[in-house]
Design a protein around this motif. Structure first.
Motif, PDB file in Angstrom:
ATOM      1  N   ARG A  23       0.831  -1.203   0.000  1.00 35.52           N
ATOM      2  CA  ARG A  23       0.000   0.000   0.000  1.00 35.52           C
ATOM      3  C   ARG A  23       0.870   1.258   0.000  1.00 35.52           C
ATOM      4  O   ARG A  23       0.604   2.223  -0.723  1.00 35.52           O
ATOM      5  CB  ARG A  23      -0.933   0.005   1.211  1.00 35.52           C
ATOM      6  CG  ARG A  23      -1.838   1.236   1.246  1.00 35.52           C
ATOM      7  CD  ARG A  23      -2.658   1.297   2.518  1.00 35.52           C
ATOM      8  NE  ARG A  23      -3.425   2.541   2.578  1.00 35.52           N
ATOM      9  CZ  ARG A  23      -3.957   3.048   3.677  1.00 35.52           C
ATOM     10  NH1 ARG A  23      -3.826   2.414   4.829  1.00 35.52           N
ATOM     11  NH2 ARG A  23      -4.614   4.190   3.648  1.00 35.52           N
ATOM     12  N   HIS A  26       2.298   1.659  -3.552  1.00 31.16           N
ATOM     13  CA  HIS A  26       1.355   1.999  -4.625  1.00 31.16           C
ATOM     14  C   HIS A  26       0.654   3.338  -4.410  1.00 31.16           C
ATOM     15  O   HIS A  26       0.175   3.944  -5.382  1.00 31.16           O
ATOM     16  CB  HIS A  26       0.318   0.892  -4.770  1.00 31.16           C
ATOM     17  CG  HIS A  26       0.868  -0.390  -5.335  1.00 31.16           C
ATOM     18  ND1 HIS A  26       1.481  -0.461  -6.568  1.00 31.16           N
ATOM     19  CD2 HIS A  26       0.923  -1.648  -4.825  1.00 31.16           C
ATOM     20  CE1 HIS A  26       1.878  -1.704  -6.793  1.00 31.16           C
ATOM     21  NE2 HIS A  26       1.556  -2.444  -5.751  1.00 31.16           N
ATOM     22  N   THR A  27       0.582   3.809  -3.175  1.00 34.91           N
ATOM     23  CA  THR A  27      -0.135   5.069  -2.919  1.00 34.91           C
ATOM     24  C   THR A  27       0.793   6.237  -2.615  1.00 34.91           C
ATOM     25  O   THR A  27       0.315   7.339  -2.355  1.00 34.91           O
ATOM     26  CB  THR A  27      -1.143   4.908  -1.768  1.00 34.91           C
ATOM     27  OG1 THR A  27      -0.440   4.633  -0.544  1.00 34.91           O
ATOM     28  CG2 THR A  27      -2.133   3.788  -2.048  1.00 34.91           C
ATOM     29  N   ARG A  29       2.892   9.381  -3.295  1.00 37.84           N
ATOM     30  CA  ARG A  29       2.775  10.420  -4.304  1.00 37.84           C
ATOM     31  C   ARG A  29       3.813  11.509  -4.058  1.00 37.84           C
ATOM     32  O   ARG A  29       4.171  11.793  -2.911  1.00 37.84           O
ATOM     33  CB  ARG A  29       1.374  11.058  -4.285  1.00 37.84           C
ATOM     34  CG  ARG A  29       0.245  10.096  -4.626  1.00 37.84           C
ATOM     35  CD  ARG A  29       0.245   9.745  -6.105  1.00 37.84           C
ATOM     36  NE  ARG A  29      -0.801   8.782  -6.428  1.00 37.84           N
ATOM     37  CZ  ARG A  29      -0.612   7.474  -6.544  1.00 37.84           C
ATOM     38  NH1 ARG A  29       0.598   6.957  -6.349  1.00 37.84           N
ATOM     39  NH2 ARG A  29      -1.614   6.663  -6.838  1.00 37.84           N
ATOM     40  N   GLN A  34      -0.530  19.743  -1.368  1.00 43.02           N
ATOM     41  CA  GLN A  34      -1.422  19.306  -0.302  1.00 43.02           C
ATOM     42  C   GLN A  34      -0.868  19.470   1.111  1.00 43.02           C
ATOM     43  O   GLN A  34      -1.449  18.981   2.077  1.00 43.02           O
ATOM     44  CB  GLN A  34      -1.816  17.833  -0.510  1.00 43.02           C
ATOM     45  CG  GLN A  34      -2.697  17.576  -1.719  1.00 43.02           C
ATOM     46  CD  GLN A  34      -1.918  17.554  -3.019  1.00 43.02           C
ATOM     47  OE1 GLN A  34      -0.817  17.021  -3.086  1.00 43.02           O
ATOM     48  NE2 GLN A  34      -2.483  18.147  -4.062  1.00 43.02           N
ATOM     49  N   ARG A 155       5.049   7.931   3.834  1.00 42.33           N
ATOM     50  CA  ARG A 155       3.672   7.577   3.443  1.00 42.33           C
ATOM     51  C   ARG A 155       2.963   6.870   4.582  1.00 42.33           C
ATOM     52  O   ARG A 155       1.782   7.136   4.857  1.00 42.33           O
ATOM     53  CB  ARG A 155       3.703   6.699   2.184  1.00 42.33           C
ATOM     54  CG  ARG A 155       2.320   6.218   1.732  1.00 42.33           C
ATOM     55  CD  ARG A 155       1.457   7.379   1.276  1.00 42.33           C
ATOM     56  NE  ARG A 155       0.081   6.969   1.058  1.00 42.33           N
ATOM     57  CZ  ARG A 155      -0.886   7.056   1.964  1.00 42.33           C
ATOM     58  NH1 ARG A 155      -0.614   7.528   3.190  1.00 42.33           N
ATOM     59  NH2 ARG A 155      -2.116   6.688   1.692  1.00 42.33           N
ATOM     60  N   ALA A 195      -4.855  14.683   2.205  1.00 42.79           N
ATOM     61  CA  ALA A 195      -5.350  14.069   0.980  1.00 42.79           C
ATOM     62  C   ALA A 195      -4.209  13.970  -0.018  1.00 42.79           C
ATOM     63  O   ALA A 195      -3.274  14.775   0.002  1.00 42.79           O
ATOM     64  CB  ALA A 195      -6.498  14.889   0.388  1.00 42.79           C
ATOM     65  N   TYR A 197      -3.386  12.714  -4.349  1.00 44.26           N
ATOM     66  CA  TYR A 197      -3.941  12.328  -5.635  1.00 44.26           C
ATOM     67  C   TYR A 197      -4.116  10.807  -5.680  1.00 44.26           C
ATOM     68  O   TYR A 197      -3.277  10.061  -5.169  1.00 44.26           O
ATOM     69  CB  TYR A 197      -3.016  12.764  -6.769  1.00 44.26           C
ATOM     70  CG  TYR A 197      -3.190  14.210  -7.170  1.00 44.26           C
ATOM     71  CD1 TYR A 197      -4.081  14.552  -8.184  1.00 44.26           C
ATOM     72  CD2 TYR A 197      -2.460  15.223  -6.544  1.00 44.26           C
ATOM     73  CE1 TYR A 197      -4.249  15.875  -8.563  1.00 44.26           C
ATOM     74  CE2 TYR A 197      -2.618  16.548  -6.919  1.00 44.26           C
ATOM     75  CZ  TYR A 197      -3.521  16.869  -7.923  1.00 44.26           C
ATOM     76  OH  TYR A 197      -3.680  18.181  -8.292  1.00 44.26           O
ATOM     77  N   SER A 198      -5.181  10.368  -6.323  1.00 36.36           N
ATOM     78  CA  SER A 198      -5.425   8.929  -6.468  1.00 36.36           C
ATOM     79  C   SER A 198      -4.505   8.310  -7.514  1.00 36.36           C
ATOM     80  O   SER A 198      -4.377   7.085  -7.597  1.00 36.36           O
ATOM     81  CB  SER A 198      -6.885   8.665  -6.835  1.00 36.36           C
ATOM     82  OG  SER A 198      -7.219   9.314  -8.049  1.00 36.36           O
ATOM     83  N   GLU A 199      -3.868   9.128  -8.327  1.00 35.04           N
ATOM     84  CA  GLU A 199      -2.872   8.710  -9.299  1.00 35.04           C
ATOM     85  C   GLU A 199      -1.791   9.778  -9.301  1.00 35.04           C
ATOM     86  O   GLU A 199      -1.987  10.870  -8.771  1.00 35.04           O
ATOM     87  CB  GLU A 199      -3.504   8.572 -10.687  1.00 35.04           C
ATOM     88  CG  GLU A 199      -4.153   9.847 -11.208  1.00 35.04           C
ATOM     89  CD  GLU A 199      -4.823   9.644 -12.549  1.00 35.04           C
ATOM     90  OE1 GLU A 199      -4.362   8.784 -13.328  1.00 35.04           O
ATOM     91  OE2 GLU A 199      -5.801  10.368 -12.843  1.00 35.04           O
ATOM     92  N   GLU A 201       0.256  12.965  -9.914  1.00 35.88           N
ATOM     93  CA  GLU A 201      -0.281  14.247 -10.351  1.00 35.88           C
ATOM     94  C   GLU A 201       0.038  14.533 -11.814  1.00 35.88           C
ATOM     95  O   GLU A 201      -0.803  15.064 -12.556  1.00 35.88           O
ATOM     96  CB  GLU A 201       0.252  15.377  -9.465  1.00 35.88           C
ATOM     97  CG  GLU A 201      -0.324  16.743  -9.815  1.00 35.88           C
ATOM     98  CD  GLU A 201       0.147  17.859  -8.910  1.00 35.88           C
ATOM     99  OE1 GLU A 201      -0.143  19.030  -9.224  1.00 35.88           O
ATOM    100  OE2 GLU A 201       0.806  17.564  -7.887  1.00 35.88           O
ATOM    101  N   ALA A 204      -2.435  12.718 -13.777  1.00 37.92           N
ATOM    102  CA  ALA A 204      -3.759  13.331 -13.672  1.00 37.92           C
ATOM    103  C   ALA A 204      -3.857  14.595 -14.512  1.00 37.92           C
ATOM    104  O   ALA A 204      -4.932  14.911 -15.050  1.00 37.92           O
ATOM    105  CB  ALA A 204      -4.069  13.643 -12.212  1.00 37.92           C
TER     106      ALA A 204
END
Length: 226
Positions: A23, A26-27, A29, A34, A155, A195, A197-199, A201, A204
Motif C-alpha cells: 500500500r 502503490h499510494t 505520491r 497538499q 507515506r 489528501a 492524488y489517487s494517481e 499528479e 492526472a
C-alpha cells in the motif's frame, strides 16, 4: 551441521504486513500542493531519518547525510534558485508543451513546514570502497535508496514528500555550504497531508502516463520478450 552465525528468520511477512508495504508503494505520491501547516514532531522526523539510514548501501558505505532545513530564509533562497532553473527548463521543451509545463506546480518549498536535503559524501569509506571499484557512481545510487526508504516511511506516517530536482547543482552547493566532495542528491519538501492524488499528479494533469510493465520486462537480453 552448525548453523551459520548472525542469521535470523527470513520468512514472509503476515498478510496484513505485506499489504501495508505494498500500500505504501502503490499510494506514495510526489506532493507539491497538499501540505498542511501542522509541524512534523521530532519523534516522527527521527523515525523517518532512521528509515532512510537503514537503506542498503554498496560496501556498507552509508554515503548519506541529512540536512534538516526549517529556516524560512534558506527556503526562500532555494525557491529563488528553483524559479531560475524552472524558467530555463521550460524553454527546453517544444512550444506545444510549454503551456502545460507552466501550469504545473513542481515544488512546495515554501508551503512545506520543512525541507530536507539528502547529500552524498563521495569520500565516505576512503579511496577504495567495496563494490565501487568499477562503478564509482554506486555511492549516488546508494543515497537514492535512502531517499526511497524515507518516502515510503513518510507515506506510512501520513507525511507528504515532494522531490524538487529543478536546480542548478551549484546553487544548492553554495546555499548549503557543501564541501567539494559532497553533492546534493535530493531536496525534499516534507509536511503532513490530509489528501493525496489517487494517481500521480503528472498523470492526472496529462503530462505523462504510467508505462505498461509488460513492455518493460525482457528475458535474458535486451529486447527479448519475457
Amino acid at each position: 551441521m552448525t548453523a551459520e552465525p548472525f542469521l535470523t528468520d527470513a520468512g514472509p511477512f503476515a498478510e496484513a504486513e505485506r499489504a501495508a508495504v505494498y500500500r505504501a508503494i502503490h499510494t506514495r505520491r510526489d506532493v507539491r500542493r497538499q501540505f498542511t501547516d501542522r509541524p512534523i514532531d521530532d519523534a516522527t522526523l527521527l523515525r523517518l531519518l532512521t528509515a532512510a539510514h537503514h537503506a542498503p548501501s554498496v560496501g556498507l558505505s552509508q554515503p548519506w547525510n541529512f540536512i534538516v532545513i526549517r529556516s524560512e530564509a534558506v527556503k526562500r533562497q532555494a525557491q529563488t534558485a528553483f524559479a531560475k532553473a524552472n524558467a530555463e527548463a521550460q524553454a527546453m521543451f517544444p512550444e506545444d508543451r510549454r503551456t502545460l509545463y507552466s501550469s504545473l506546480k513542481l515544488e512546495g518549498i515554501l508551503a512545506a513546514p520543512l525541507s530536507l536535503c539528502i547529500t552524498c559524501d563521495h569520500s565516505r569509506g576512503g579511496p577504495v570502497v567495496l563494490g565501487r571499484t568499477h562503478q564509482p557512481q554506486m555511492d549516488v545510487y546508494s543515497t537514492v535508496c535512502a531517499v526511497q526508504n524515507l518516502m515510503l516511511a513518510a507515506r506510512a506516517e501520513g507525511i507528504g514528500v515532494g522531490w524538487v530536482s529543478i536546480f542548478d547543482p551549484a546553487d544548492i552547493q553554495h546555499l548549503l555550504d557543501l564541501p567539494d566532495h559532497v553533492s546534493a542528491v535530493a531536496w525534499l519538501c516534507l509536511g503532513h497531508v490530509d489528501a493525496l492524488y489517487s494517481e500521480p499528479e503528472l498523470q492526472a494533469r496529462g503530462w505523462a502516463q504510467r508505462l505498461q510493465l509488460a513492455d518493460l520486462v525482457f528475458a535474458d537480453r535486451w529486447g527479448q520478450r519475457a
